[in-house]
Structure formats: C-alpha cells, structure tokens
Design a protein around this motif. Structure first.
Motif, short mmCIF file in Angstrom:
data_model
loop_
_atom_site.label_atom_id
_atom_site.label_comp_id
_atom_site.label_asym_id
_atom_site.label_seq_id
_atom_site.Cartn_x
_atom_site.Cartn_y
_atom_site.Cartn_z
N THR A 62 9.11 9.11 -4.92
CA THR A 62 9.43 10.33 -4.66
C THR A 62 9.31 10.94 -3.44
O THR A 62 9.60 12.23 -3.07
N GLY A 63 8.72 10.12 -2.32
CA GLY A 63 8.26 10.62 -1.12
C GLY A 63 7.61 11.68 -1.23
O GLY A 63 7.37 12.92 -0.59
N GLY A 64 6.50 11.56 -2.12
CA GLY A 64 5.41 12.56 -2.35
C GLY A 64 4.06 12.52 -1.72
O GLY A 64 3.23 13.14 -2.37
N PHE A 65 4.09 11.84 -0.58
CA PHE A 65 2.88 11.79 0.08
C PHE A 65 2.36 13.20 0.83
O PHE A 65 3.23 13.79 1.29
N SER A 66 1.07 13.57 0.75
CA SER A 66 0.94 14.62 1.86
C SER A 66 1.66 14.45 3.23
O SER A 66 1.42 13.30 3.78
N PRO A 67 1.52 15.67 3.90
CA PRO A 67 2.12 15.23 5.47
C PRO A 67 1.34 14.39 6.27
O PRO A 67 1.84 13.72 6.95
N LEU A 68 -0.16 14.51 6.12
CA LEU A 68 -0.90 13.91 6.68
C LEU A 68 -0.80 12.40 6.47
O LEU A 68 -0.86 11.54 7.40
N LEU A 69 -0.95 11.86 5.25
CA LEU A 69 -0.62 10.51 4.82
C LEU A 69 0.54 9.97 5.24
O LEU A 69 0.87 8.90 5.72
N GLU A 70 1.70 10.81 4.96
CA GLU A 70 3.13 10.20 5.31
C GLU A 70 3.18 9.94 6.76
O GLU A 70 3.79 8.95 7.42
N GLN A 71 2.61 10.89 7.77
CA GLN A 71 2.45 10.66 9.07
C GLN A 71 1.92 9.27 9.44
O GLN A 71 2.02 8.58 10.26
N GLU A 72 0.59 8.88 8.92
CA GLU A 72 -0.06 7.83 9.07
C GLU A 72 0.49 6.72 8.72
O GLU A 72 0.65 5.49 9.31
#
Lengths: 222, 222
Positions: A74-84
């Motif tokens: 769902t593209g549901g990772f937190s912005p921080l984890l998405e960035q990493e």
C-alpha cells in the motif's frame, strides 16, 4: 554509479567519522554519486514499532512482518523508512561505517536493519540470498575495533573476525542479495598516533578509488 | 537464588511474551527470586549517548569507554543504567528472551548490552572471559525464529544456529564471565497452532524448573 554510506558513531570528531568523510570524498572523486545516512545526526530511533507505518493492518496484534507486507502493498511506510528504503534501492554499493561493539553492530545500526529491511519490500516471497532483491549490488563493512588485530586472529582471544562478522555479512547482507566485499577493518585506532591514522585514512581512500572493479568474496554458509 | 530476565518484543500478546511470563512463573515456583527488564514496557532507549551518565569526563570528545570508566569510579551512571547494572550484579541466572532478528538481537536488546555492559563496572582491567566480573553466573538465550529448524541446521539454508549465536554467547555473555547454557529455541512459533504452542511453553517451564542444576555448555573460541 550510486553509493550509500550508512554510518553511526556518537562522536562527530571520531575516527569513525573521519572514515565516513574519507569515503564520501574518495567515492565522489572516483565518479560515484554518494548518498549518506548519518544515523547519529538523524537521531535515528532503532526500535521497530507501529511508527514504521502510516497505516495499520491488524490493530489488535503487532506482527511486524504482517504490517511490513501490508505497507509494501500500500506504499504505507513512514516517510523516514520510505526514504531509507529508496536509498537502499538506488545504490549499487552500500558501505556500513561503524565501531564493532560486542561482536556486532551498535544498536543504532542494527535497528536501521531491523526497520529498513522490511518483508515484502526488501525480502520475502522467495526472494532471499541468490534471489534477493539486492542481487547485483555490492556491500562493504568498514569497521573499527577496540582490540588489536592479534585478538581477532583464528587463535586470538576473541577469535576469527570473519566468523564474528558472518551473521552480519551472511544473515543481513547476503540474505537480501548483496555480494559482499572483504571487510575493511582498522584495528584499535584509539591506540594509534596521528601518522598511522592518516595512513589508515589514505589506505581506505585508495581502496575506494578502485572499488568499482573489486570482486566480492564468498561468505557463504556456516 | 536470583534470576534476571531481560525481554524485548513489541507485542505484549506475543508468543515471546508468553515465554517471558512462563519463565517468571516457573522460576518462582522453583524457588527463584525473579527480576525482569521488559524493555518494550520500559520504553528502553538502546542508543548509547551522554545520557548514560550523570557527569562528564571529557566534554569535548565523547569516548564512551572513557566516560564509562569515569562513571564506574564516581558512581556516575544514570539511574536507569545503575538499576540495570545492579540487576545484572544481583542475578545468578540471566535469561534473554527475544525473537532472533537478522541473525542477531533486536536493536532494543543489543542496546541494553551496549549501554549496561560498561567498561570499568562490568568488564575491563583484565577482567574478561575466564576472569570476567560475572564468573560463576549462568546465562540462557531463549529465542524464537521465523524459519523452521531445518533452515538452521548445519546444511540448512541459514546455516548452523550455534554459529549464528556465537557472537552473542561468546562475544557478550562469556566475554563478561558468564557460563552459557544451551540455548532454548522455539522455531517458527508463528506457524504453530495452539496445542504445540502450549506444549512449547510447558517444555520451557519444565526445563526452567530444574535449571538450578543444569550444567553449562562450552561455546569457546571460533
């Protein structure tokens, strides 16, 4: 060519930090595009929790792998984890710069692995080891130790450094598909004077300047 | 007889938590005085920093071992770390209850080691391994895995579990002087039904009821 350096040390004036800076400079000079994750500067929280995710799959029971699978769909990772995760996905070379603590990664860096290497997105569904999502990419552990090199020989009092590093190189890096380069180890920098430290930094820079062509080692099974 | 159980899992309804509760009950029934550190409930921060200490030895450069030595001499650990160190010092048996993540401790538990196993107080000055401060005490890893037992056989796809655990058993527990008991491993509880789970809890309780007389294994060098 994209490189990612993930680094943790609590002191920005440390020798670890100097290695971190040296790596950025040397890679850039060799034509790499370099991204970094300075976990201390980021105040990175290493503890996995519902904060890893924007949404919730099961509000009654926190099973992280289930939530990771859901977030992957769902593209549901937190912005921080998405960035990493995007840094991990962009890189062709990943370097971890850290002091070896208790025969392993310091908690901050271990927690980066715990949180970023998410089931669904980074591994799973049969995609591990030789079929891992990071196949074709290379990884390098760059570490310092407290003890001298003799302590980490096969007959030294701590034992073979390769066996000590195997859970990291095999269980984290090869597990998600990376080819692993021979570790870059500076033993006991705290006991070094300035000249040997400068030499150690120059050695690291020299190695990195040619790392595009360096073949991986085989860590393999136990 | 004093036991300390250090536990981390993010879900209080987890099987890990059931093992944690089972251990407390079984040990108490066998006459042990039991202390616990439920790191998730405590909100334990695994990242080492100046927050480990009440005072400062060197304000210009954070060298944790130096600050640890200073705090050991001056009683200068933070109240939280002082409390955890006293639990470690009081216990004759220490159990770590955790899910195996990435061939190692979850970050929260690794950080408990990073912060609590302080130079000066817990090791150093020649007091390591056979001369460690915790000599005569015993330690037990109690863990769960995601994969099945076959994956952790010597010829399994993850490789020999004993080799995977060696940096923990040798590099953390034996390093500070503990004798290590054979690890207690429940493989893949997520794939178990209720009956085998209950049986696994009963097995753990049975083992713990007689653990006062259980001899340690030899982990030894690599």
């Amino acid at each position: 060519m994209n490189a990612l350096i993930v680094y943790w040390h609590p002191e920005p004036k440390s020798f670890n930090h100097a290695l971190f800076e040296t790596a950025q400079t040397a890679l850039a000079a060799a034509g790499w595009s370099v991204e970094t994750s300075d976990l201390n500067a980021m105040g990175f929280d290493p503890v996995s929790s519902r904060a890893n995710f924007l949404g919730v799959k099961d509000p009654d029971f926190l099973k992280l792998q289930l939530e990771e699978m859901h977030a992957s769909e769902t593209g549901g990772f937190s912005p921080l984890l998405e960035q990493e995760m995007q840094k991990l996905e962009r890189c062709e070379l990943m370097i971890w710069q850290f002091p070896l603590w208790w025969f392993g990664l310091p908690a901050a860096l271990k927690g980066w692995v715990d949180r970023v290497f998410a089931m669904g997105r980074v591994y799973g569904g049969g995609r591990i080891y030789e079929t891992g999502t990071c196949r074709g990419k290379r990884a390098l552990l760059s570490l310092t130790t407290g003890g001298p090199a003799e302590a980490y020989a096969a007959d030294g009092f701590n034992g073979d450094i390769d066996a000590i590093l195997r859970p990291i190189q095999r269980g984290m890096l090869e597990f998600i598909g990376f080819d692993v380069l021979a570790p870059h180890i500076v033993y006991a920098p705290a006991r070094m004077g300035d000249a040997p430290r400068c030499e150690a930094l120059a050695n690291f820079a020299r190695r990195l300047s040619a790392i595009a062509n360096e073949p991986p080692v085989t860590v393999g099974r136990y």
